[in-house]
Design an enzyme around this catalytic site. Structure first.
Site: not given
Ligand code: DCP
Ligand code: CA
Length: 406
Positions: A9, A104-105
């Protein structure tokens, strides 16, 4: 057979893509989602911003109050989908047993790959290194004997982590964690469990299955298995087409209904053409909209009869669009249409009524001409106005995200 499953991820994905493009943003509290005076919510927050209590889904106004010095960025979805495609391509180099989840995962079945890389730990390090070298992004990796434990492990290791849960230790690994760390436990489930005095995964694992079933029905079985570190589901590479969709982001957010409908018509025709090319009929039509503040909604309609006509896809899309636009007045930044629940034509075709038969003949005639002369050789009245907006090539209009999802 014992399996080795990896969950990979990307950390603070949207933000990290922006930081890779603009190194000045590195090491700072950064938020992607919009300017602080917008009504929207945080899509992604850097770990520096999270230290101030910011998280995805928080209103931007609240975020700017908690962390006024944060840098707020609108974001650019096509950049993220491009990075996502490259990320998945890197993973596919390591194992063909790859199941992308969201943007992204992904899960990767690495059973038997240890010897190839020296150890599973080494393999994970090489994946992380390629993602860093080629994309400038950091990934967190969880490794376990099954998917659910691997996912919890990657989450716990963030950011830039690598965590291996030894075989046999699944249950004791999960036990001390809060219940909301367990996949599939959403806000509602969490609330019910806390109401029952269950706060950790260990406490959940000790609940009798019958009690869980009485509160959650069949979902209770899933909770029971997961809490005990059990998950038999396989890593499934996306093989057979389960859905077909087309979407595009606009250069400028819009409320212009005729324009939205024209775009929807074009996208419906692209979806319909591919559906017929694959010789399938669809049962479900789904509309996707992303608003100016990045909120994304999908609306689905199940057809009475499976179908492959452009007109049916479009008409259904328009109904869903009209309803969505009445409910939400924000401008639209992305529109998409998709079909799913695909079936083989078999006998259902005979049952189509005569007007449906006529549409079928028309669609097929158009398909033949387009194959010969290019997609825009024939245009329906509605899509003509797109000529001035999207660049046109032999194979159709050039959209921002020509075929993000399949
Ligand atoms: N995303 C979004 N709205 C949300 C959650 C996520 O638009 N409520 C988008 C933005 C994130 C991407 O999806 O960058 C991936 O979601 P993740 O939950 O994996 O969050 P992140 O990658 O940002 O952070 P982490 O390091 O916790 O994985
Ligand atoms: Ca992520």
């Amino acid at each position: 057979m014992a399996r080795t499953i990896m969950h990979i991820d990307l950390d603070a994905f949207f933000v990290s893509v922006e930081q890779a493009l603009n190194p000045e943003l590195k090491g700072k509290p950064v938020v992607v989602g919009g300017k602080p005076d917008h009504r929207g919510v945080v899509a992604s927050a850097s770990y520096e911003a999270r230290a101030f209590g910011l998280y995805a889904g928080m209103p931007l106004v609240t975020a700017s109050r908690l962390c006024p010095q944060a840098i707020f960025i609108e974001g650019n979805f096509s950049r993220y989908s491009e990075a996502s495609e490259k990320f998945m391509a890197i993973l596919a180099d390591f194992s063909p047993f790859l199941e992308p989840m969201g943007i992204d995962e992904a899960y990767l079945d690495a059973t038997g790959f240890e010897s190839l890389y020296g150890s599973i730990h080494q393999m994970a390090k090489e994946i992380k290194k390629r993602v860093r070298d080629e994309l400038g992004l950091s990934a967190s990796v969880g490794i376990a004997r099954n998917k659910v434990v691997a996912k919890v492990a990657s989450d716990l290791s963030k950011p830039d982590g690598l965590l291996i849960v030894a075989t046999g230790k699944e249950r004791s690994f999960l036990a001390p964690l809060a219940i909301d760390k367990l996949p599939r436990v959403g806000k509602k489930t969490e609330q019910i469990l806390r109401g029952l005095g269950i706060n950790t995964i260990g406490e959940l694992s000790n609940m009798p299955l019958s009690a869980l079933k009485s509160h959650f029905g069949v979902f209770g079985e899933v909770l029971h298995k997961f809490a005990n570190g059990i998950d038999d589901s396989e890593v499934k590479p996306p093989s057979e087409t389960k859905s077909i969709s087309r979407e595009t982001t606009f250069g400028k957010d819009t409320r212009d209904r005729p324009f939205l409908k024209a775009t929807l018509r074009y996208l419906s025709e692209r979806v319909g053409a591919e559906l017929r090319e694959r010789g399938k009929l669809a049962r479900c039509v789904t509309l996707k909209l992303r608003y100016a503040d990045f909120t994304t909604i999908t609306r689905r309609h199940t057809l009475k009869q499976s179908n492959d006509a452009d007109q049916t896809i479009f008409d259904t899309g328009v109904q869903l669009l009209n309803r969505a636009l009445t409910a939400q007045r924000q401008p639209v930044r992305l529109i998409g249409i998709g079909v799913s629940n695909l079936v083989e034509p078999k006998r259902q075709l005979d049952m189509l009524d005569s007007s449906a038969q006529r549409w079928r003949q028309l669609d097929r005639a158009i398909d033949r001409i387009r194959k010969k002369y290019g997609f825009t050789a024939i245009q329906t009245g509605r899509t003509l106005r797109l000529k001035d907006i999207f660049p046109e090539t032999e194979s159709g209009y050039t959209l921002q995200t020509p075929s993000l999802s399949r």
